[in-house]
Design a protein around this motif. Structure first.
Motif, mmCIF file in Angstrom:
data_model
loop_
_atom_site.group_PDB
_atom_site.id
_atom_site.type_symbol
_atom_site.label_atom_id
_atom_site.label_comp_id
_atom_site.label_asym_id
_atom_site.label_seq_id
_atom_site.Cartn_x
_atom_site.Cartn_y
_atom_site.Cartn_z
ATOM 1 N N ASP A 1 -51.585 -15.599 51.146
ATOM 2 C CA ASP A 1 -52.970 -15.806 50.737
ATOM 3 C C ASP A 1 -53.926 -15.317 51.816
ATOM 4 N N LEU A 2 -53.374 -14.682 52.856
ATOM 5 C CA LEU A 2 -54.144 -14.092 53.960
ATOM 6 C C LEU A 2 -54.801 -15.130 54.860
ATOM 7 N N SER A 3 -54.394 -16.396 54.757
ATOM 8 C CA SER A 3 -54.924 -17.409 55.662
ATOM 9 C C SER A 3 -54.205 -17.303 57.006
ATOM 10 N N CYS A 4 -54.789 -17.929 58.029
ATOM 11 C CA CYS A 4 -54.167 -17.879 59.351
ATOM 12 C C CYS A 4 -52.818 -18.582 59.350
ATOM 13 N N ARG A 5 -52.640 -19.615 58.497
ATOM 14 C CA ARG A 5 -51.353 -20.312 58.432
ATOM 15 C C ARG A 5 -50.253 -19.376 57.943
ATOM 16 N N CYS A 6 -50.595 -18.456 57.043
ATOM 17 C CA CYS A 6 -49.591 -17.536 56.517
ATOM 18 C C CYS A 6 -49.225 -16.441 57.509
ATOM 19 N N ASP A 7 -49.938 -16.380 58.654
ATOM 20 C CA ASP A 7 -49.525 -15.449 59.696
ATOM 21 C C ASP A 7 -48.102 -15.744 60.165
ATOM 22 N N ARG A 8 -47.709 -17.021 60.119
ATOM 23 C CA ARG A 8 -46.355 -17.374 60.538
ATOM 24 C C ARG A 8 -45.313 -16.763 59.602
ATOM 25 N N ALA B 1 -54.380 -5.089 59.438
ATOM 26 C CA ALA B 1 -54.774 -5.580 60.761
ATOM 27 C C ALA B 1 -53.852 -6.679 61.265
ATOM 28 N N ASP B 2 -53.325 -7.500 60.345
ATOM 29 C CA ASP B 2 -52.492 -8.636 60.740
ATOM 30 C C ASP B 2 -51.032 -8.264 60.972
ATOM 31 N N MET B 3 -50.603 -7.115 60.479
ATOM 32 C CA MET B 3 -49.189 -6.749 60.579
ATOM 33 C C MET B 3 -48.748 -6.654 62.031
ATOM 34 N N PRO B 4 -47.621 -7.295 62.384
ATOM 35 C CA PRO B 4 -47.083 -7.130 63.740
ATOM 36 C C PRO B 4 -46.744 -5.665 63.995
ATOM 37 N N LYS B 5 -46.840 -5.270 65.246
ATOM 38 C CA LYS B 5 -46.526 -3.887 65.600
ATOM 39 C C LYS B 5 -45.011 -3.728 65.668
ATOM 40 N N ALA B 6 -44.436 -3.372 64.523
ATOM 41 C CA ALA B 6 -42.987 -3.198 64.422
ATOM 42 C C ALA B 6 -42.724 -1.815 63.845
ATOM 43 N N PRO B 7 -42.589 -0.805 64.684
ATOM 44 C CA PRO B 7 -42.481 0.569 64.206
ATOM 45 C C PRO B 7 -41.247 0.838 63.359
ATOM 46 N N ASP B 8 -40.221 -0.025 63.479
ATOM 47 C CA ASP B 8 -38.995 0.202 62.721
ATOM 48 C C ASP B 8 -39.018 -0.459 61.348
ATOM 49 N N VAL B 9 -40.143 -1.082 60.965
ATOM 50 C CA VAL B 9 -40.251 -1.770 59.673
ATOM 51 C C VAL B 9 -41.162 -0.973 58.749
ATOM 52 N N HIS B 10 -40.629 -0.596 57.580
ATOM 53 C CA HIS B 10 -41.432 0.099 56.575
ATOM 54 C C HIS B 10 -42.152 -0.943 55.725
ATOM 55 N N VAL B 11 -43.485 -0.827 55.627
ATOM 56 C CA VAL B 11 -44.295 -1.834 54.936
ATOM 57 C C VAL B 11 -45.055 -1.197 53.776
ATOM 58 N N ASP B 12 -44.927 -1.817 52.591
ATOM 59 C CA ASP B 12 -45.747 -1.483 51.434
ATOM 60 C C ASP B 12 -46.648 -2.679 51.131
ATOM 61 N N MET B 13 -47.744 -2.438 50.412
ATOM 62 C CA MET B 13 -48.688 -3.503 50.118
ATOM 63 C C MET B 13 -49.037 -3.495 48.640
ATOM 64 N N VAL B 14 -49.106 -4.692 48.059
ATOM 65 C CA VAL B 14 -49.470 -4.860 46.657
ATOM 66 C C VAL B 14 -50.586 -5.892 46.586
ATOM 67 N N VAL B 15 -51.772 -5.487 46.134
ATOM 68 C CA VAL B 15 -52.894 -6.396 45.929
ATOM 69 C C VAL B 15 -53.320 -6.269 44.475
ATOM 70 N N GLU B 16 -53.178 -7.365 43.716
ATOM 71 C CA GLU B 16 -53.480 -7.332 42.294
ATOM 72 C C GLU B 16 -54.319 -8.540 41.912
ATOM 73 N N GLN B 17 -55.138 -8.374 40.897
ATOM 74 C CA GLN B 17 -55.925 -9.489 40.389
ATOM 75 C C GLN B 17 -55.123 -10.232 39.341
ATOM 76 N N GLY B 18 -55.177 -11.572 39.390
ATOM 77 C CA GLY B 18 -54.476 -12.366 38.396
ATOM 78 C C GLY B 18 -53.975 -13.670 38.946
ATOM 79 N N ASP B 19 -53.332 -14.435 38.084
ATOM 80 C CA ASP B 19 -52.726 -15.706 38.479
ATOM 81 C C ASP B 19 -51.659 -15.446 39.530
ATOM 82 N N PRO B 20 -51.637 -16.211 40.634
ATOM 83 C CA PRO B 20 -50.687 -15.951 41.715
ATOM 84 C C PRO B 20 -49.229 -15.928 41.268
#
Length: 286
Positions: A11-18, A68-87
């Motif tokens: 949910d992009l809160s600081c708690r979810c950083d963990r 911006a929040d992603m840890p600097k991990a060059p060996d990890v491939h990251v994709d992102m999905v942001v969609e509107q709707g019920d969680p």
């Protein structure tokens, strides 16, 4: 070998950083891909501002924060999905499309996906998806070291250890927890003897279960058995504190007792009260 896939619901809160840090750590350890999923529940506002004064859309802002929040991990491939709707719908759709090996989320109590842990969305995810769900509560400093498996000795709960093992280093300490009670105890005169007999039965069955568990999982881990009488939620909370557990593995189907009730109030109570991270495992069939 097929590359493993991890899906992080946030949910992009600081708690979810963990949860983000744990997902990145696991992805690096597994050499797995990581997909970050975020649900937008509110419709974006429409303005008549000129283009040079228009701000970023909620989806663009979410993607910006994830990067911006992603840890600097060059060996990890990251994709992102942001969609509107019920969680729950957004997350279940992403799980169906991507077929991840593990779903990771945090425990924030704010908007969107953060509400799932104390409401009905987590039940929908557990009921409708068989992908293991890792609920991250503690800040990750290292791999999991002190792990408690829960079991009712059912065949379905045998899947818990093979599912958990890839998350663990070879040096991790793994124990097995079983809570038992005495049927019709209120109608028994000698309750002490009845509890002693129940304890011996549960212990003997547990030792046989552990032997089969280790053989089926192909592991050389020593797995001590903790067999206790009482309420499983209270006992697990006490064990988490006294033994310094950093991961509790919960099955969600079984014969009776703890695992048979985990799709109900016991699961939600444990998710809300256990201080450790929690891995929820569904059986492959049934």
């Amino acid at each position: 070998m097929t590359r493993k896939k991890i899906l992080l619901a946030t949910d992009l809160s600081c708690r979810c950083d963990r949860a983000l840090d744990r997902a990145a750590l696991l992805a690096s350890t597994w050499h797995a891909s990581l997909t970050v999923v975020h649900a937008l529940e509110e419709s974006p506002s429409v303005t008549d501002l000129p283009s040079w004064r228009q701000t970023l859309t909620p989806a663009q802002l979410a993607l910006q924060q994830i990067r911006a929040d992603m840890p600097k991990a060059p060996d990890v491939h990251v994709d992102m999905v942001v969609e509107q709707g019920d969680p729950a719908s957004v997350l279940l759709g992403a799980i169906e499309r991507l077929e991840p090996d593990l779903v990771v989320t945090g425990v924030a109590r704010g908007e969107t996906l953060g509400r799932m842990l104390l409401g009905t969305t987590v039940e929908q995810i557990v009921r409708k998806s068989r992908v293991p769900l890792l609920v991250v509560k503690s800040r990750p400093h290292d791999a999991y070291r002190n792990v408690m498996l829960t079991s009712d000795y059912s065949e379905s709960s045998q899947r818990a250890l093979p599912t958990a093992l890839p998350l663990l280093p070879a040096s991790a300490k793994i124990s097995l927890f079983h809570a038992y009670d005495v049927l019709f105890e209120g109608h028994i005169d000698d309750r002490i003897s009845a509890r002693d007999a129940a304890h011996h039965r549960a212990t003997d069955e547990g030792l046989a279960f552990v032997a089969n568990l280790r053989a089926n999982a192909g592991t050389g881990h020593a797995i001590p058995l903790i067999c206790e009488y009482g309420d499983p939620g209270v006992l697990l909370s006490d064990l988490t504190h006294t033994r310094g557990l950093d991961l509790v593995v919960l099955g969600t189907a079984g014969r009776t007792g703890l695992l048979g009730a985990l799709l109900g109030s016991v699961a939600l109570r444990l998710l809300a009260t256990l201080p450790s991270d929690v891995l929820i495992v569904r059986p492959t069939t049934g």
